[in-house]
Design a protein around this motif. Structure first.
Motif, PDB file in Angstrom:
ATOM      1  N   ASP A  71       0.833  -1.208   0.000  1.00  0.00           N
ATOM      2  CA  ASP A  71       0.000   0.000   0.000  1.00  0.00           C
ATOM      3  C   ASP A  71       0.868   1.259   0.000  1.00  0.00           C
ATOM      4  O   ASP A  71       0.553   2.246  -0.680  1.00  0.00           O
ATOM      5  CB  ASP A  71      -0.927   0.014   1.218  1.00  0.00           C
ATOM      6  CG  ASP A  71      -2.055  -0.997   1.096  1.00  0.00           C
ATOM      7  OD1 ASP A  71      -2.310  -1.454  -0.044  1.00  0.00           O
ATOM      8  OD2 ASP A  71      -2.672  -1.340   2.126  1.00  0.00           O
ATOM      9  N   GLU A  72       1.966   1.227   0.756  1.00  0.00           N
ATOM     10  CA  GLU A  72       2.893   2.363   0.769  1.00  0.00           C
ATOM     11  C   GLU A  72       3.544   2.531  -0.596  1.00  0.00           C
ATOM     12  O   GLU A  72       3.721   3.654  -1.087  1.00  0.00           O
ATOM     13  CB  GLU A  72       3.984   2.145   1.817  1.00  0.00           C
ATOM     14  CG  GLU A  72       3.514   2.106   3.253  1.00  0.00           C
ATOM     15  CD  GLU A  72       4.655   1.796   4.193  1.00  0.00           C
ATOM     16  OE1 GLU A  72       5.233   2.747   4.753  1.00  0.00           O
ATOM     17  OE2 GLU A  72       4.993   0.606   4.350  1.00  0.00           O
TER      18      GLU A  72
ATOM     19  N   LEU B 283       4.051   5.404  -5.805  1.00  0.00           N
ATOM     20  CA  LEU B 283       3.996   5.408  -7.267  1.00  0.00           C
ATOM     21  C   LEU B 283       2.922   6.367  -7.775  1.00  0.00           C
ATOM     22  O   LEU B 283       3.126   7.077  -8.768  1.00  0.00           O
ATOM     23  CB  LEU B 283       3.726   3.993  -7.781  1.00  0.00           C
ATOM     24  CG  LEU B 283       4.863   2.982  -7.592  1.00  0.00           C
ATOM     25  CD1 LEU B 283       4.383   1.575  -7.896  1.00  0.00           C
ATOM     26  CD2 LEU B 283       6.049   3.339  -8.471  1.00  0.00           C
ATOM     27  N   ASP B 284       1.783   6.388  -7.093  1.00  0.00           N
ATOM     28  CA  ASP B 284       0.696   7.284  -7.504  1.00  0.00           C
ATOM     29  C   ASP B 284       1.109   8.751  -7.431  1.00  0.00           C
ATOM     30  O   ASP B 284       0.578   9.590  -8.163  1.00  0.00           O
ATOM     31  CB  ASP B 284      -0.538   7.065  -6.617  1.00  0.00           C
ATOM     32  CG  ASP B 284      -1.252   5.753  -6.929  1.00  0.00           C
ATOM     33  OD1 ASP B 284      -0.980   5.177  -8.000  1.00  0.00           O
ATOM     34  OD2 ASP B 284      -2.060   5.307  -6.085  1.00  0.00           O
ATOM     35  N   HIS B 285       2.060   9.055  -6.551  1.00  0.00           N
ATOM     36  CA  HIS B 285       2.500  10.437  -6.372  1.00  0.00           C
ATOM     37  C   HIS B 285       3.888  10.689  -6.966  1.00  0.00           C
ATOM     38  O   HIS B 285       4.521  11.707  -6.668  1.00  0.00           O
ATOM     39  CB  HIS B 285       2.497  10.802  -4.883  1.00  0.00           C
ATOM     40  CG  HIS B 285       1.121  10.860  -4.283  1.00  0.00           C
ATOM     41  ND1 HIS B 285       0.478   9.741  -3.775  1.00  0.00           N
ATOM     42  CD2 HIS B 285       0.249  11.901  -4.139  1.00  0.00           C
ATOM     43  CE1 HIS B 285      -0.719  10.094  -3.327  1.00  0.00           C
ATOM     44  NE2 HIS B 285      -0.881  11.388  -3.538  1.00  0.00           N
ATOM     45  N   GLY B 286       4.357   9.765  -7.795  1.00  0.00           N
ATOM     46  CA  GLY B 286       5.635   9.965  -8.476  1.00  0.00           C
ATOM     47  C   GLY B 286       6.844   9.911  -7.572  1.00  0.00           C
ATOM     48  O   GLY B 286       7.882  10.507  -7.879  1.00  0.00           O
ATOM     49  N   ARG B 287       6.709   9.195  -6.454  1.00  0.00           N
ATOM     50  CA  ARG B 287       7.822   9.083  -5.514  1.00  0.00           C
ATOM     51  C   ARG B 287       8.447   7.693  -5.609  1.00  0.00           C
ATOM     52  O   ARG B 287       7.792   6.744  -6.043  1.00  0.00           O
ATOM     53  CB  ARG B 287       7.341   9.333  -4.082  1.00  0.00           C
ATOM     54  CG  ARG B 287       6.749  10.710  -3.839  1.00  0.00           C
ATOM     55  CD  ARG B 287       6.583  10.963  -2.344  1.00  0.00           C
ATOM     56  NE  ARG B 287       5.769   9.936  -1.710  1.00  0.00           N
ATOM     57  CZ  ARG B 287       4.452  10.029  -1.517  1.00  0.00           C
ATOM     58  NH1 ARG B 287       3.799  11.104  -1.931  1.00  0.00           N
ATOM     59  NH2 ARG B 287       3.788   9.059  -0.916  1.00  0.00           N
TER      60      ARG B 287
ATOM     61  N   ARG C  70       2.317   1.536  -3.487  1.00  0.00           N
ATOM     62  CA  ARG C  70       1.311   2.008  -4.438  1.00  0.00           C
ATOM     63  C   ARG C  70       1.087   3.511  -4.289  1.00  0.00           C
ATOM     64  O   ARG C  70       0.986   4.246  -5.282  1.00  0.00           O
ATOM     65  CB  ARG C  70      -0.002   1.247  -4.220  1.00  0.00           C
ATOM     66  CG  ARG C  70      -1.080   1.579  -5.252  1.00  0.00           C
ATOM     67  CD  ARG C  70      -2.337   0.760  -5.020  1.00  0.00           C
ATOM     68  NE  ARG C  70      -2.105  -0.658  -5.273  1.00  0.00           N
ATOM     69  CZ  ARG C  70      -2.065  -1.596  -4.333  1.00  0.00           C
ATOM     70  NH1 ARG C  70      -2.227  -1.267  -3.059  1.00  0.00           N
ATOM     71  NH2 ARG C  70      -1.865  -2.855  -4.647  1.00  0.00           N
ATOM     72  N   ASP C  71       1.037   3.984  -3.057  1.00  0.00           N
ATOM     73  CA  ASP C  71       0.846   5.414  -2.816  1.00  0.00           C
ATOM     74  C   ASP C  71       2.038   6.220  -3.338  1.00  0.00           C
ATOM     75  O   ASP C  71       1.858   7.294  -3.936  1.00  0.00           O
ATOM     76  CB  ASP C  71       0.670   5.663  -1.315  1.00  0.00           C
ATOM     77  CG  ASP C  71       0.426   7.133  -1.000  1.00  0.00           C
ATOM     78  OD1 ASP C  71      -0.637   7.658  -1.381  1.00  0.00           O
ATOM     79  OD2 ASP C  71       1.320   7.759  -0.393  1.00  0.00           O
TER      80      ASP C  71
ATOM     81  N   ARG D 140      13.675   6.716  -8.141  1.00  0.00           N
ATOM     82  CA  ARG D 140      12.400   6.604  -8.864  1.00  0.00           C
ATOM     83  C   ARG D 140      12.526   5.650 -10.043  1.00  0.00           C
ATOM     84  O   ARG D 140      11.613   4.863 -10.327  1.00  0.00           O
ATOM     85  CB  ARG D 140      11.937   7.983  -9.338  1.00  0.00           C
ATOM     86  CG  ARG D 140      11.461   8.890  -8.210  1.00  0.00           C
ATOM     87  CD  ARG D 140      10.744  10.121  -8.729  1.00  0.00           C
ATOM     88  NE  ARG D 140      11.628  10.994  -9.484  1.00  0.00           N
ATOM     89  CZ  ARG D 140      12.398  11.936  -8.937  1.00  0.00           C
ATOM     90  NH1 ARG D 140      12.399  12.099  -7.622  1.00  0.00           N
ATOM     91  NH2 ARG D 140      13.157  12.705  -9.678  1.00  0.00           N
TER      92      ARG D 140
END
Length: 225
Positions: free
Chosen positions: A87-88, A93-97, A90-91, A189
């Motif tokens: 989950d961390e 990746l969703d924010h480009g981190r 995925r979050d 990244r």
């Protein structure tokens, strides 16, 4: 008395660092670890042979201790990276981190790049990269089992983990060999993204695959034969 001991310890640390850095420069200069001698290392480090032998038996012992120290220092950031939950991830990746912990691990490598690069390069110790992979497997393997799809247990999981670790270590070696041109943030990244590349992604023709089912079918087919 304590100040004297601390002073001696600091001198010992400085001497070992000087010999470590001298070894790295000698590998660069000769292009071949097997051609590096105690004399060439001590001359470059500005210490006597007697001083060298008070710390190390020979060049292979120096190499082994440098590698042991580096591997020990990499374990903590590796463990923090391995502790990342999906989950961390995925979050992030969703924010480009990058994956949590990836930048810290790369900073650890970068800060030791002056001697890791020669040791891991063509003229260095060919066994060192395999030692790194083994440590990564030891640290990541148990954590990767948490929440694993039970269909993936067994050979599939072992081969997948071996494949993923070999790929990521290979990218790391390429980064070192290239002089670490990309900064840590960019590289963190990039390495995170590479974990999720599927066949065809780079050609606008992604292939979706139910990997556990495919692998199980392949193994069952092999057993039937």
């Amino acid at each position: 008395m304590q100040e004297c001991v601390l002073s001696t310890d600091r001198r010992s640390v400085r001497t070992r660092q000087a010999l470590r850095d001298a070894l790295a420069r000698e590998i660069d200069a000769t292009g071949d670890l097997s051609r590096v001698t105690v004399t060439s290392v001590t001359e470059r480090a500005g210490v006597t042979r007697r001083t060298f032998y008070s710390h190390f038996r020979d060049i292979p012992d120096l190499v082994t201790q440098i590698e042991d120290d580096a591997l020990a220092e990499l374990r903590a950031p590796l463990a923090r990276l391995a502790a990342c939950h999906l989950d961390e991830l995925r979050d992030a990746l969703d924010h480009g981190r990058p994956a949590p912990g990836a930048a810290e691990l790369l900073r650890c490598v970068r800060d030791r790049g002056n001697y890791l690069r020669p040791l891991l390069g063509e003229g260095g110790d060919p066994a060192f990269a395999e030692r790194i992979k083994k440590v990564v497997y030891e640290v990541v393997g148990p954590r990767a089992l948490d929440g694993l799809n039970l269909r993936a247990l067994g050979p599939l999981f072992d081969y997948y983990l071996t494949f993923a670790i070999s790929a990521e270590v290979g990218v790391l070696l390429r980064w070192l060999d290239g002089g670490m041109r990309e900064d840590v943030g960019v590289m963190a990244r990039l390495m995170t993204a590479l974990m999720f590349v599927r066949p065809g992604d780079l050609y606008d023709n992604p292939i979706d695959l139910d990997l556990p089912s495919f692998a199980l079918a392949a193994m069952c087919s092999e057993e039937d034969n």
